[in-house]
Enzyme design. Structure first.
Site, short mmCIF file in Angstrom:
data_model
loop_
_atom_site.label_atom_id
_atom_site.label_comp_id
_atom_site.label_asym_id
_atom_site.label_seq_id
_atom_site.Cartn_x
_atom_site.Cartn_y
_atom_site.Cartn_z
N ASN A 47 -8.98 2.78 -27.11
CA ASN A 47 -7.98 2.90 -26.41
C ASN A 47 -6.38 2.39 -26.52
OD1 ASN A 47 -7.87 0.30 -25.58
ND2 ASN A 47 -7.89 1.82 -23.17
N ASP A 64 -13.87 4.12 -23.87
CA ASP A 64 -13.58 4.31 -23.43
C ASP A 64 -12.28 3.83 -22.40
OD1 ASP A 64 -14.30 1.68 -21.02
OD2 ASP A 64 -12.93 0.48 -22.17
N ASP A 77 -13.95 -7.17 -21.03
CA ASP A 77 -13.38 -5.69 -20.53
C ASP A 77 -11.84 -6.46 -20.21
OD1 ASP A 77 -12.06 -3.34 -20.19
OD2 ASP A 77 -13.85 -3.27 -17.96
#
Ligand code: DOR
Length: 469
Positions: free
Chosen positions: A93, A150, A303
């Site tokens: 992303n 994501d 993450d």
């Protein structure tokens, strides 16, 4: 180079052993006996330390191209190496997103010379818009193994089915951000008593659960390999457990922040704790821990989501979601999850630092603040080997990196290693993090466990807790 005085721990168990590295590979593992450093060899002190395969993160946002004010591949990889990682999958992303061969090639190019092996993931859909599939075969031909939108989930079930059909032919894995947008709405914190008390729009756990259930069903239909990213809700863990019992080819991950922190930290109104999916209740946190303990949750992934101050220093509704994690992941996991509890200080959840004390009125019984260890007392701890499995050899396998990363520590194997002092206490100082962004929720926390050295293909990229380049 000789790594001297440590205890080797890999999928084969643990043994006292010095490790001799020659060039890019492990040359000798001297089980139970001291190895002599050859003339001219450097010696890395591993006394009191674990010598383990380098950690592998299947879920890190390195922001390049396009958001270099937050992170670059160089700075993110340095942060990763300091955290003990030798391989990181870079989420797509970016801006533009990694939905084309050109962007994947760019990331691969930028990754050359980084402190850590950076592998680009590709998007599932063009522009992560959820409308048209990306050129998945073209991306796979460049080595992409993980496909993900994501940041958001793929909302259209028909499109997700097609993506799974392609990925099963290509031999990759769908890394699934499970949140149903229509249920999430404008929510910014976990929906429930806390969102009501704070007066903030809620993001319900069921938004995650419905997409987990949908995609487990689609994976069963298509035979695709499915990896469920950053699970946060007890119901999701239960769904994965049931699917695995029925033979599903699914893996799941939890993040250190979901394993260490509950929604109660949001009472501070600090945007450092805003993340998607959101921090939830102590019951959710305990379900995640139990999932890690019984193997329902295969992987602990960071993450790592760097954001510059201007993206965080704003209202809860406007702030960017996410937190950095590469440099703290192992330490947080060791601090809150490890068995024997003697190594935990304090055991269980981290206590909120004074300045984050939530207003008492929101917490009639303040056990919520201190979390399940205080209120439920049922966490018995995780064996160290299971923790390392979840952060090294299991994610290496999911990302298709076995043999290169994740061990074993054995003669002839690539010397991608980390040396960890599990007893070393340190305090998280955001300004000292190597990541370009400092948005950590663990600021001021004392953690137990620190990476002393990291070797990437035989080269010491971290020595004595310092990055070498
Ligand atoms: O909190 C999050 N931040 N969750 C995501 O899924 C994406 C990430 C980001 O890219 O900042």
């Amino acid at each position: 180079m000789l790594i001297a005085g440590g205890t080797v721990m890999d999928q084969g168990g643990s043994r006292r052993a010095d490790v001799l590295v020659k060039g890019e590979v492990v040359a000798e593992v001297g089980e139970g006996r001291a190895l002599r450093a050859p003339a001219g060899a450097d010696v890395l002190d591993a006394s009191g330390c674990l010598v383990a395969p380098g950690l592998v993160d299947v879920h890190a946002h390195l922001r390049e191209p396009g958001a270099e004010e937050a992170e670059s591949i160089e700075t993110g990889a340095r942060a990763a190496a300091l955290g003990g990682y030798t391989a990181v999958v870079a989420m797509p992303n970016t801006s533009p997103p990694a939905d084309s061969a050109a962007v994947v090639r760019q990331v691969l190019q930028l990754a050359k010379g980084a402190c850590c092996d950076v592998r680009p993931a590709g998007t599932i859909t063009l522009g992560r818009e959820g409308r048209v599939l990306s050129p998945m075969a073209e991306l796979a031909a460049l080595g992409v193994t993980l496909f993900t939108d994501d940041g958001t989930g793929v909302q259209d079930p028909g499109l997700m089915r097609r993506a799974m059909e392609y990925v099963s032919v290509l031999g990759g894995v769908i890394a699934d951000h499970c949140e149903d947008a229509s249920l999430v709405g404008a929510g910014v914190v976990n929906e429930g008593a806390m969102s009501s008390a704070l007066g903030l729009p809620g993001r319900p756990a069921v938004a995650e659960e419905v997409m987990v259930l949908r995609d487990l069903a689609l994976a069963r239909l298509t035979g695709a390999r499915l990896h469920l990213l950053h699970l946060s809700a007890a119901a999701s863990v239960a769904a994965v457990r049931a699917a695995k019992a029925a033979g599903a080819q699914v893996s799941a991950e939890a993040t250190p922040h979901h394993l260490a922190l509950t929604q109660d930290w949001l009472a501070s109104y600090s945007t450092a704790f805003k993340v998607n999916p959101p921090l939830r209740t102590s019951a959710d946190l305990m379900a995640l821990r139990e999932g890690v303990a019984d193997g329902t949750i295969d992987v602990i992934a960071t993450d790592h989501a760097p954001h510059p101050p201007e993206a965080k220093d704003t209202s809860m509704c406007e702030a960017a979601p996410g937190m950095v994690g590469l440099e703290t992941a192992l330490a947080v996991a060791l601090t809150v999850l490890l068995d024997p509890p003697g190594l935990l200080d304090p055991p269980g959840l981290l206590d909120p630092p004074g300045f984050l004390e939530p207003p008492g009125s929101l917490h009639p019984g303040s056990s919520l603040v201190r979390g399940p260890q205080a209120s439920e007392g049922q966490w018995t701890g995780l064996p160290l080997e299971r923790l390392l499995a979840a952060m090294s050899w299991v994610p290496a396998k999911i990302a298709g990196l076995s043999g290169l990363h994740g061990g074993p520590v054995a003669p002839g194997a690539p010397a991608n290693l980390c040396v960890v002092d599990p007893a070393r206490k340190w305090v998280v100082r955001p300004e000292k993090l190597a990541s370009r962004s400092h948005n950590t929720p663990f600021a001021g926390q004392e953690l137990t466990g620190k990476v002393r050295h990291t070797l990437l293909a035989g080269e010491p990229v971290v020595v004595g807790e310092e990055a070498q380049r």
